[in-house]
Each structure stands twice: as structure tokens, then as C-alpha cells.
Design an enzyme around this catalytic site. Structure first.
Site, mmCIF file in Angstrom:
data_model
loop_
_atom_site.group_PDB
_atom_site.id
_atom_site.type_symbol
_atom_site.label_atom_id
_atom_site.label_comp_id
_atom_site.label_asym_id
_atom_site.label_seq_id
_atom_site.Cartn_x
_atom_site.Cartn_y
_atom_site.Cartn_z
ATOM 1 N N GLU A 1 -10.517 3.127 7.195
ATOM 2 C CA GLU A 1 -9.435 4.033 7.593
ATOM 3 C C GLU A 1 -10.023 5.109 8.511
ATOM 4 O OE1 GLU A 1 -7.825 6.279 4.345
ATOM 5 O OE2 GLU A 1 -6.049 6.922 5.462
ATOM 6 N N HIS B 1 1.315 5.018 -2.436
ATOM 7 C CA HIS B 1 0.884 5.859 -3.567
ATOM 8 C C HIS B 1 2.102 6.489 -4.216
ATOM 9 C CE1 HIS B 1 -3.438 5.756 -2.384
ATOM 10 N NE2 HIS B 1 -2.909 5.530 -1.188
ATOM 11 N N HIS C 1 0.863 -1.198 0.000
ATOM 12 C CA HIS C 1 0.000 0.000 0.000
ATOM 13 C C HIS C 1 0.890 1.235 0.000
ATOM 14 C CE1 HIS C 1 -4.025 1.884 1.294
ATOM 15 N NE2 HIS C 1 -3.190 2.879 1.015
ATOM 16 N N HIS D 1 -9.482 1.128 -0.391
ATOM 17 C CA HIS D 1 -9.281 1.750 0.906
ATOM 18 C C HIS D 1 -10.597 1.595 1.679
ATOM 19 C CE1 HIS D 1 -5.930 3.664 -1.113
ATOM 20 N NE2 HIS D 1 -5.585 4.331 -0.039
ATOM 21 N N ASP E 1 1.991 3.952 2.769
ATOM 22 C CA ASP E 1 0.909 4.783 2.227
ATOM 23 C C ASP E 1 1.453 6.044 1.548
ATOM 24 O OD1 ASP E 1 -1.722 5.489 1.637
ATOM 25 O OD2 ASP E 1 -2.134 6.303 3.641
HETATM 26 ZN ZN LIG Z 1 -3.686 4.932 0.670
#
Ligand SMILES: [Zn+2]
Length: 321
Positions: A181, A15, A13, A178, A259
Site C-alpha cells: 500500500e 474495515h 477489503h 495489507h 477499505d
Molecule cells: Zn485496509
């Protein structure tokens, strides 16, 4: 204590747009006429984070910009012991913005090298369904793309996108959203039932409902936990208060991920180190996190077997030691 940068890890995970080296972001900003602050700002929630992401996007204009960030991403991952990565990229958003749907993705694919990677194309829940369709069209054109997924504020339902998910599944793509969260069990149930998600992207709020914990455990769905990101974005007050140990204690499959490493300042090896320091895990426990990252991945079986062997080797005492 063993060197966590030498521990073979899978990164599930992350980006791509949030991995850009600070110096590179400054250079891209200068070249493209965007004023980049010296440090990422303090975020007081998703909105401020979204504004910062808009600034990063504005720095990415040309094919060589995308190629460069992908190339540097691979170099940085290799230096911290990442052996395999499933990288998220918001390809259709860049493509629409720049008036060329394929260019950003093709440039990223050109830049990815040296590290075994597969790409997940994500789509914001806030954005229209027809753009999600374009994300899917793009995903289906390139073999390197293995999945699509929904990101962004979870108060936006997945239901409008159900037909996109059906088409993706029928075409053999994986679905990884996602969820859990910032929103609770209802959002996770929706991601399972409507989104057909094959892991929980974050998923930490699963703990709000013991029956959901049991279901996720029984179905063997892994969580992509991103502790530093949760703290930086204000979802968890501090690392020692992070629910990670409770997720592990509940028998869930927990993987560690960054992330948004350029925002938290923690690459994957540093994320592992912060977790070890915050909770006092020993090397065996850290190796278990690495094993979980491998088994929860969509890596080819040969890659998984090689990585699991190398994790065992990392734990084995040196001869005479
Ligand atoms: Zn994310």
C-alpha cells in the site's frame, strides 16, 4: 450504462470501524462522551488517520454499540448490491481496551445479519506479538472468522509474527495481509514469504517491480485495490492518476474495494461508479471487476456460482432491448 448498485458484488477489503454512518457515529459519541467532528478531517498521512481511528474506537464502548454498527453495515451493503462480504474487524484491540476480550466480537457477530459475511480479524504491525496471539486465539474460537491479517504501517516488519502465522495456518485459518500500500516490492515479498498472504491487501506498489508482477500473476494472487482510500490517505494524488488501469493491463486479478467508506464517502457501488467515470470502463469491464471479487473470495462454492450467474444476468440485454 447499467445500474452498478444492481451489479452483484463481493466486498473483500473493508474495515467495520470505518463503515459507521455519520449520524450513528455522532450518536455514539454523544452517548459515550466523545466529541465527534461533523466531517472526517483531511488526512496528511497514516498518523492523522490513526488519530481519527482512535476517536472512532472511543465511540465504541458497549455491546449494543458494536451490534448496531454491524447491523447497519449489513443494511448499507445490501442496499448497494453487495451479496457477500469479508469484513475486517480489530477485535482484540477493542477487547483489550474494554477489558473483555470476547464482547466486541460476539456483539458484532450478533449484529451481522441479512448479508452473507465472514470475518477477518486484523492486527496492527505496530502492536506486540502477544496481542497478535490473542487475536489468533479469538479467531480460532468462532467459526464465522475465516482469516487473520496484519494491517498498519508497513515499515514494521512481519517477521516477529511468523510463529503466529504458522499456528494460524496449521489451524486452517487463511492469511490476508495489507501489503504494497505505502511500501514497495520488498514489503510485498515479505508478505508472500513470511506472511504467506493469499491475496494482496492493496498491493498497488507491485508495479514497482516487473518480476514481482509476473510472480503475483502466475500465482493467481488477487489484489484488493481500494482506489478512493488511496487518494484520501494521500498515497495517490488523484483518482485519474491511480495505477488501477496499469494493474489490469498487467494481467493481474484486480478487485475493487472501499477499505474505509465512512472516510472516503464512497460505498462499494459508489467506488465502482467512481472507477467507471475516472477510466471510462464499459459495463463488461465493470462486470469483470465483480467476477474477480467473487472468484478471489473465500465464499462457499454455491455462493460463488449463484453470484457469477447473476452477474451474467446483469450484463444480458433485457428481452427486446
Ligand atoms: Zn485496509
Amino acid at each position: 450504462m447499467r445500474d452498478l448498485a444492481a451489479l452483484p458484488k463481493a466486498h473483500l477489503h473493508v474495515h467495520l470501524e470505518s463503515t459507521i454512518r455519520p449520524g450513528t457515529l455522532r450518536e455514539l459519541g454523544e452517548a459515550n462522551g466523545v466529541a465527534v467532528p461533523a466531517e472526517p478531517p483531511q488526512f496528511d498521512g497514516f498518523r492523522a488517520f490513526a488519530d481519527y481511528n482512535a476517536l472512532i474506537r472511543a465511540c465504541l464502548q458497549h455491546p449494543e454499540d458494536f451490534e448496531r454498527i454491524a447491523r447497519e453495515y449489513c443494511e448499507d451493503e445490501l442496499a448497494q448490491g453487495t451479496r457477500y462480504a469479508e469484513v475486517t474487524f480489530t477485535a482484540a484491540s477493542h477487547g483489550e481496551r474494554l477489558g473483555d476480550l470476547e464482547m466486541p466480537l460476539e456483539s458484532v457477530l450478533k449484529g451481522l445479519s441479512g448479508l452473507e459475511t465472514r470475518l477477518l480479524l486484523d492486527h496492527s504491525r505496530r502492536r506486540p506479538v502477544d496481542r497478535a496471539e490473542r487475536t489468533l486465539d479469538l479467531a480460532l474460537k468462532y467459526d464465522e472468522v475465516f482469516a487473520i491479517g496484519m494491517a498498519g504501517e508497513e515499515n514494521h516488519s512481519l517477521r516477529p509474527f511468523a510463529t503466529v502465522f504458522d499456528r494460524a495456518r496449521a489451524a486452517g485459518l487463511h492469511l490476508l495481509h495489507h501489503t504494497g500500500e505505502d511500501a514497495g516490492p520488498d514489503s510485498i515479498r515479505e508478505a508472500l514469504e513470511v506472511g504467506r498472504t493469499e491475496r494482496l491487501g492493496h498491493g498497488i506498489r507491485v508495479l514497482d517491480d516487473p518480476s514481482l508482477v509476473a510472480e503475483v500473476r502466475e500465482r493467481g494472487l488477487a489484489l484488493e485495490v481500494c482506489p478512493s482510500s488511496n487518494v484520501t490517505l494521500g498515497l495517490v494524488p488523484s483518482l485519474p492518476e491511480h495505477p488501477l488501469p496499469r494493474l489490469v493491463g498487467a494481467g493481474l486479478t484486480v478487485t475493487l474495494n472501499t477499505d474505509v467508506p465512512s472516510v472516503t464517502g464512497a460505498n462499494l457501488a459508489e467506488e465502482y461508479a467512481r472507477v467507471r467515470d475516472a477510466f471510462g470502463y464499459d459495463d463488461t469491464a465493470m462486470a469483470d471487476f465483480a467476477r474477480a471479487s467473487v472468484t478471489a473470495s473465500f465464499a462457499p462454492e454455491s455462493t460463488k456460482q449463484r453470484m457469477l450467474r447473476d452477474i451474467d444476468a446483469w450484463l444480458t440485454p433485457a428481452a427486446g432491448g
